[in-house]
Motif scaffolding. Structure first.
Motif, mmCIF file in Angstrom:
data_model
loop_
_atom_site.group_PDB
_atom_site.id
_atom_site.type_symbol
_atom_site.label_atom_id
_atom_site.label_comp_id
_atom_site.label_asym_id
_atom_site.label_seq_id
_atom_site.Cartn_x
_atom_site.Cartn_y
_atom_site.Cartn_z
ATOM 1 N N MET A 36 26.233 -19.000 46.343
ATOM 2 C CA MET A 36 27.438 -18.199 46.249
ATOM 3 C C MET A 36 27.600 -17.210 47.249
ATOM 4 S SD MET A 36 28.939 -20.393 43.857
ATOM 5 C CE MET A 36 30.316 -19.408 43.998
ATOM 6 N N HIS A 37 26.567 -16.563 47.434
ATOM 7 C CA HIS A 37 26.752 -15.304 48.156
ATOM 8 C C HIS A 37 25.155 -14.845 48.535
ATOM 9 C CE1 HIS A 37 25.896 -12.614 44.865
ATOM 10 N NE2 HIS A 37 26.591 -13.628 43.901
ATOM 11 N N PHE A 38 25.359 -13.877 49.520
ATOM 12 C CA PHE A 38 24.023 -12.950 49.810
ATOM 13 C C PHE A 38 24.636 -11.495 49.608
ATOM 14 C CE2 PHE A 38 21.388 -10.571 52.406
ATOM 15 C CZ PHE A 38 20.269 -10.851 51.885
ATOM 16 N N GLY A 39 24.514 -11.191 48.357
ATOM 17 C CA GLY A 39 25.000 -9.718 48.286
ATOM 18 C C GLY A 39 26.350 -9.740 48.078
ATOM 19 N N VAL A 40 27.202 -8.686 49.040
ATOM 20 C CA VAL A 40 28.490 -8.732 49.181
ATOM 21 C C VAL A 40 29.014 -9.722 50.224
ATOM 22 C CG1 VAL A 40 28.629 -6.276 48.046
ATOM 23 C CG2 VAL A 40 28.675 -6.828 50.774
ATOM 24 N N LEU A 41 28.115 -10.430 50.968
ATOM 25 C CA LEU A 41 28.289 -11.347 51.964
ATOM 26 C C LEU A 41 28.675 -12.796 51.041
ATOM 27 C CD1 LEU A 41 28.377 -12.451 54.898
ATOM 28 C CD2 LEU A 41 26.069 -12.665 54.938
ATOM 29 N N ARG A 42 29.748 -12.996 51.082
ATOM 30 C CA ARG A 42 30.609 -13.897 50.391
ATOM 31 C C ARG A 42 30.555 -15.409 51.310
ATOM 32 N NH1 ARG A 42 31.360 -18.077 48.812
ATOM 33 N NH2 ARG A 42 32.653 -18.556 47.135
ATOM 34 N N VAL A 43 31.156 -15.367 52.624
ATOM 35 C CA VAL A 43 31.358 -16.239 53.220
ATOM 36 C C VAL A 43 30.727 -16.186 54.622
ATOM 37 C CG1 VAL A 43 33.052 -17.960 54.459
ATOM 38 C CG2 VAL A 43 33.232 -17.048 51.964
ATOM 39 N N ILE A 118 33.610 -15.212 58.785
ATOM 40 C CA ILE A 118 32.517 -14.356 57.813
ATOM 41 C C ILE A 118 33.463 -13.574 56.694
ATOM 42 C CG2 ILE A 118 30.760 -12.603 57.679
ATOM 43 C CD1 ILE A 118 29.887 -13.213 60.512
ATOM 44 N N TRP A 119 33.278 -13.649 55.519
ATOM 45 C CA TRP A 119 34.077 -12.558 54.536
ATOM 46 C C TRP A 119 32.879 -11.758 53.761
ATOM 47 C CZ3 TRP A 119 37.717 -16.605 51.308
ATOM 48 C CH2 TRP A 119 38.329 -17.197 52.238
ATOM 49 N N VAL A 120 33.239 -10.466 53.605
ATOM 50 C CA VAL A 120 32.586 -9.747 52.989
ATOM 51 C C VAL A 120 33.509 -9.021 51.813
ATOM 52 C CG1 VAL A 120 31.418 -7.374 53.156
ATOM 53 C CG2 VAL A 120 31.073 -8.955 54.879
ATOM 54 N N PHE A 121 33.050 -8.863 50.641
ATOM 55 C CA PHE A 121 33.631 -8.269 49.400
ATOM 56 C C PHE A 121 33.607 -6.746 50.009
ATOM 57 C CE2 PHE A 121 31.722 -11.472 46.740
ATOM 58 C CZ PHE A 121 32.827 -12.108 46.457
ATOM 59 N N PRO A 122 35.095 -6.326 49.766
ATOM 60 C CA PRO A 122 35.158 -4.851 49.923
ATOM 61 C C PRO A 122 34.891 -3.877 48.897
ATOM 62 C CG PRO A 122 37.268 -5.516 49.423
ATOM 63 C CD PRO A 122 36.211 -6.879 49.493
ATOM 64 N N ASN A 123 34.608 -2.734 49.211
ATOM 65 C CA ASN A 123 34.225 -1.568 48.217
ATOM 66 C C ASN A 123 35.427 -0.969 47.713
ATOM 67 O OD1 ASN A 123 34.700 0.240 50.379
ATOM 68 N ND2 ASN A 123 32.471 0.704 50.667
ATOM 69 N N LYS A 124 36.637 -1.123 48.271
ATOM 70 C CA LYS A 124 38.116 -0.772 48.027
ATOM 71 C C LYS A 124 39.089 -1.634 47.739
ATOM 72 C CE LYS A 124 37.269 3.792 50.404
ATOM 73 N NZ LYS A 124 37.912 4.711 51.514
ATOM 74 N N ARG A 125 39.603 -1.831 46.619
ATOM 75 C CA ARG A 125 40.537 -2.705 46.526
ATOM 76 C C ARG A 125 42.025 -2.266 46.964
ATOM 77 N NH1 ARG A 125 39.647 -7.279 43.746
ATOM 78 N NH2 ARG A 125 41.751 -7.368 42.947
ATOM 79 N N MET A 235 23.355 -5.518 48.410
ATOM 80 C CA MET A 235 22.824 -6.446 47.513
ATOM 81 C C MET A 235 23.620 -6.502 46.326
ATOM 82 S SD MET A 235 21.436 -8.213 49.514
ATOM 83 C CE MET A 235 20.641 -9.541 48.417
ATOM 84 N N SER A 236 24.008 -5.365 45.684
ATOM 85 C CA SER A 236 24.553 -5.397 44.446
ATOM 86 C C SER A 236 26.054 -5.544 44.286
ATOM 87 C CB SER A 236 24.365 -3.774 43.852
ATOM 88 O OG SER A 236 25.199 -3.418 42.364
ATOM 89 N N LEU A 237 26.623 -6.401 43.646
ATOM 90 C CA LEU A 237 27.951 -6.717 43.558
ATOM 91 C C LEU A 237 28.930 -5.641 42.986
ATOM 92 C CD1 LEU A 237 28.092 -10.328 42.461
ATOM 93 C CD2 LEU A 237 28.298 -9.378 44.868
ATOM 94 N N GLY A 238 27.963 -4.534 42.381
ATOM 95 C CA GLY A 238 28.505 -3.288 41.864
ATOM 96 C C GLY A 238 29.349 -2.694 42.964
ATOM 97 N N LYS A 239 28.889 -3.033 44.164
ATOM 98 C CA LYS A 239 29.442 -2.265 45.265
ATOM 99 C C LYS A 239 30.817 -2.843 45.575
ATOM 100 C CE LYS A 239 25.889 0.435 46.130
ATOM 101 N NZ LYS A 239 25.926 1.730 45.961
ATOM 102 N N ILE A 240 31.383 -3.961 44.903
ATOM 103 C CA ILE A 240 32.586 -4.288 44.904
ATOM 104 C C ILE A 240 33.689 -3.509 44.451
ATOM 105 C CG2 ILE A 240 34.145 -6.270 44.812
ATOM 106 C CD1 ILE A 240 31.759 -8.155 44.641
#
Length: 242
Positions: A36-43, A118-125, A235-240
């Protein structure tokens, strides 16, 4: 240290005629609960677009989207009014934030365009959408990793809303380098663009992916002429950003 190995031939694959794409992580029709992902690396999509074809206008939100062209010319248009062409030696970033629409098209009618999406989950929405592209030709180094992305707008390369650092490297046979992680708790996902290499004793070939975490550095050796992308991410999805 923990590791994960993704051999090139284990990736998801979709050939739509106009688009031939290999997916390191679950994407569209390719759904693998273990990928599904590697940490916050999603795509991490390895895309080839046929001459004169491309992705029609489509929306994104709350994602940092990075494009790295490998061959050919890719034309970008978006709802902010940006019209640009990127080619090998460029890096493009788009912070989708609260919402953006864009299209991408192979500008050439006589050859494919190849690029990494490449898609990365952000730390700010819901940030204000943003587009940027740079040439990395002037910062490229031989036989060493050089930075092309970071969290800091003042650093080399493009920047993203996440504690992520990307480095590229082009190496001759026998060259070595050491990469030190930038932030505690991050991992590094290495993607082999060309050649054969060894990272912390693991031999890797073209288009293999190798993730490492719970360590603070990696040792690299090029076993043939090679080109490699390192993606350091939390690596923590809590960083999203929530």
């Amino acid at each position: 240290m923990k590791t994960v190995l993704h051999k090139a031939d284990t990736r998801g694959h979709a050939n739509h005629g106009w688009l031939n794409s290999h997916h390191t992580f679950s994407f569209a029709a390719y759904q693998n609960p273990e990928r599904m992902h590697f940490g916050v690396l999603r795509v991490l999509n390895d895309d080839q677009v046929a001459p004169g074809n491309g992705f029609g206008t489509h929306p994104h939100d709350n994602m940092e989207i990075i494009s790295i062209p490998l061959e050919g010319d890719l034309e970008h248009k978006d709802s902010m009014g940006n019209v640009a062409t990127i080619k090998e030696g460029d890096v493009q970033v788009m912070s989708a934030g609260k919402g953006i629409s864009h299209s991408e098209r192979n500008k050439n009618t006589d050859k494919e365009v190849k690029f990494l999406q490449i898609w990365v989950f952000p730390n700010k929405r819901n940030v204000e959408p943003r587009y940027d592209q740079i040439s990395i030709r002037d910062i490229a180094k031989e036989n060493a990793f050089y930075q092309v992305l970071s969290p800091n707008p003042e650093d080399e390369g493009v920047w993203v809303h996440q504690d992520a650092w990307f480095h590229l490297g082009k190496f001759d046979t026998g060259s070595t380098d050491t990469y030190t992680f930038k932030k505690e708790g991050n991992g590094v996902y290495a993607f082999i663009l060309e050649g054969e290499v060894e990272i912390n004793g693991q031999k890797l070939e073209k288009r293999d992916g190798f993730g490492l975490w719970e360590t603070d550095s990696l040792d690299f050796k090029s076993l043939s002429n090679s080109r490699v992308l390192l993606m350091e991410v939390p690596m923590s999805l809590g960083k999203i950003g929530r």
